[in-house]
Design a protein around this motif. Structure first.
Motif, short mmCIF file in Angstrom:
data_model
loop_
_atom_site.label_atom_id
_atom_site.label_comp_id
_atom_site.label_asym_id
_atom_site.label_seq_id
_atom_site.Cartn_x
_atom_site.Cartn_y
_atom_site.Cartn_z
N ARG A 47 0.87 -1.18 0.00
CA ARG A 47 0.00 0.00 0.00
C ARG A 47 0.90 1.23 0.00
O ARG A 47 1.80 1.34 0.84
CB ARG A 47 -0.93 0.01 1.21
N PHE A 48 0.68 2.12 -0.94
CA PHE A 48 1.53 3.29 -1.05
C PHE A 48 0.74 4.52 -1.46
O PHE A 48 -0.35 4.42 -2.03
CB PHE A 48 2.67 3.04 -2.05
N GLN A 49 1.30 5.67 -1.16
CA GLN A 49 0.72 6.95 -1.55
C GLN A 49 1.64 7.61 -2.57
O GLN A 49 2.85 7.68 -2.38
CB GLN A 49 0.55 7.85 -0.33
N GLY A 82 -2.63 9.82 -5.06
CA GLY A 82 -3.60 9.03 -4.31
C GLY A 82 -2.94 7.84 -3.64
O GLY A 82 -1.71 7.66 -3.69
N VAL A 83 -3.78 7.03 -3.01
CA VAL A 83 -3.33 5.82 -2.31
C VAL A 83 -3.68 4.61 -3.17
O VAL A 83 -4.81 4.49 -3.67
CB VAL A 83 -3.98 5.71 -0.92
N TYR A 84 -2.71 3.70 -3.32
CA TYR A 84 -2.88 2.54 -4.18
C TYR A 84 -2.50 1.27 -3.41
O TYR A 84 -1.66 1.30 -2.51
CB TYR A 84 -2.01 2.64 -5.42
N ASP A 85 -3.11 0.15 -3.82
CA ASP A 85 -2.72 -1.17 -3.35
C ASP A 85 -2.26 -1.99 -4.54
O ASP A 85 -2.94 -2.02 -5.58
CB ASP A 85 -3.88 -1.89 -2.66
N VAL A 86 -1.15 -2.67 -4.39
CA VAL A 86 -0.65 -3.59 -5.41
C VAL A 86 -0.47 -4.95 -4.76
O VAL A 86 0.11 -5.04 -3.67
CB VAL A 86 0.68 -3.09 -6.01
N SER A 87 -0.95 -5.99 -5.42
CA SER A 87 -0.89 -7.34 -4.87
C SER A 87 -0.22 -8.28 -5.86
O SER A 87 -0.54 -8.26 -7.06
CB SER A 87 -2.31 -7.84 -4.56
N LEU A 88 0.73 -9.07 -5.38
CA LEU A 88 1.42 -10.07 -6.21
C LEU A 88 1.44 -11.40 -5.48
O LEU A 88 1.59 -11.44 -4.25
CB LEU A 88 2.85 -9.64 -6.53
N VAL A 147 3.81 -2.92 3.91
CA VAL A 147 4.13 -4.10 3.10
C VAL A 147 3.71 -5.31 3.93
O VAL A 147 4.22 -5.51 5.03
CB VAL A 147 5.62 -4.18 2.75
N GLN A 148 2.79 -6.08 3.39
CA GLN A 148 2.25 -7.21 4.14
C GLN A 148 2.43 -8.51 3.35
O GLN A 148 2.27 -8.53 2.13
CB GLN A 148 0.77 -6.99 4.45
N LEU A 149 2.75 -9.58 4.10
CA LEU A 149 2.85 -10.92 3.52
C LEU A 149 1.71 -11.77 4.08
O LEU A 149 1.35 -11.64 5.25
CB LEU A 149 4.19 -11.57 3.87
N LYS A 150 1.21 -12.67 3.24
CA LYS A 150 0.12 -13.54 3.70
C LYS A 150 0.17 -14.86 2.95
O LYS A 150 0.36 -14.88 1.72
CB LYS A 150 -1.23 -12.86 3.47
N MET A 151 0.02 -15.97 3.69
CA MET A 151 -0.07 -17.29 3.06
C MET A 151 -1.52 -17.49 2.57
O MET A 151 -2.45 -17.42 3.37
CB MET A 151 0.32 -18.39 4.03
N ILE A 152 -1.67 -17.76 1.28
CA ILE A 152 -3.01 -17.91 0.72
C ILE A 152 -3.22 -19.29 0.10
O ILE A 152 -4.30 -19.57 -0.43
CB ILE A 152 -3.28 -16.83 -0.34
#
Length: 277
Positions: free
Chosen positions: A202-204, A235-241, A271-276
């Motif tokens: 998540r970044f601005q 603005g504020v953005y979310d990027v997911s990989l 910056v967040q990590l998650k097991m999916i």
């Protein structure tokens, strides 16, 4: 409980010597003294030593992440950042061992109690020189082993950047992008156990009227996935990989500026990590 294991995997911690002695004593009390093959209990802190050992006969003794970090600092002379990365390696390889059939017990308890999933506190005040925010970067190992939904918010100090007169210097999450095309930030080089892992940034964005071209890479070494974004507005953005780890390995998130800009800044909020998977 009946102590019927052929090997114990220790994740280095402040009580490791105590547990090695206790496990040996329990073993000696249950095996005939003349049965040397069954009498000797293998104890190690290195998964590679267990090659050829049936994982269902392995017990993994799991301390809290904070204890492992403190032990790495005091026993091996590591810096806090080195110790956090070291702990991630030990936990990731132990988690793979558990996925292959090993059982787990908490090294924090006074008694040896084996559970399929155990909670280990990531922010226990074991070493005052390690900021609690560093330890939250290891929260994906709580509970242990990691399961679907396990995740962590990664501390900015685990990331690096490059400058004209230096390489691999500590990064900041408030980045002045003015200048040429370049890599802005990379890290954290924490070890992830097998599974599908998602990185969310998540970044601005604060900029002039120019288009900002960013490239995001989520990888282990050179093997990774990438996403390119051309951003036209503040603005504020979310990027997911997302990427799958077939075996334990370090993770690297790289953010590139793919086009020169003037008077623009990027503020990384999380910056967040998650097991999916």
């Amino acid at each position: 409980m009946t102590f019927s294991y052929t090997a114990v995997l220790h994740i280095p911690n402040s009580r490791e010597h105590e547990w090695r002695t206790r496990c040996s004593d329990m073993r000696e009390g249950q095996r005939p003294i003349d049965d040397l093959r069954e009498h000797v209990l293998m104890q190690t802190d290195t998964v590679a030593d267990l090659e050829g050992v049936d994982r269902t006969g392995v017990l993994v003794l799991v301390p809290s992440p904070s204890d492992v970090v403190a032990t790495a600092i005091s026993r091996f002379g590591m810096s806090p950042l080195e110790a956090v990365r070291y702990a991630s390696v030990k936990f990731a390889h132990a988690a793979e061992c558990v996925a292959s059939g090993a059982r787990v017990a908490s090294a924090e308890f006074g008694d040896l109690k084996i559970e399929p999933t155990i909670d280990v506190a990531p922010d226990k005040a074991v070493c005052s020189s390690v900021p609690p925010a560093f330890l939250t970067s290891l929260a994906y190992f709580t509970p242990f082993p990691p399961r679907l939904g396990s995740g962590a918010t990664i501390h900015s100090s685990l990331f690096l950047t490059r400058k004209e007169d230096q390489t691999n210097v500590p990064a900041t999450f408030d980045i002045d992008m003015t200048g040429r095309r370049r890599i802005l930030i990379f890290g954290p080089y924490l070890e992830l156990p097998p599974g599908v892992w998602r990185a969310v940034i998540r970044f601005q964005l604060k900029k002039t009227d120019a288009v900002v071209s960013l490239r995001f890479e989520w990888a282990s070494g050179e093997d990774g996935v990438r996403l390119e974004r051309d951003l036209h507005d503040d603005g504020v953005y979310d990027v997911s990989l997302e990427r799958a780890w077939a075996s334990p390995g370090p993770c690297e998130l790289r953010i590139w500026l793919d086009r020169s800009v003037f008077d623009a800044s990027l503020v990384i909020e999380a910056v967040q990590l998650k097991m999916i998977g």
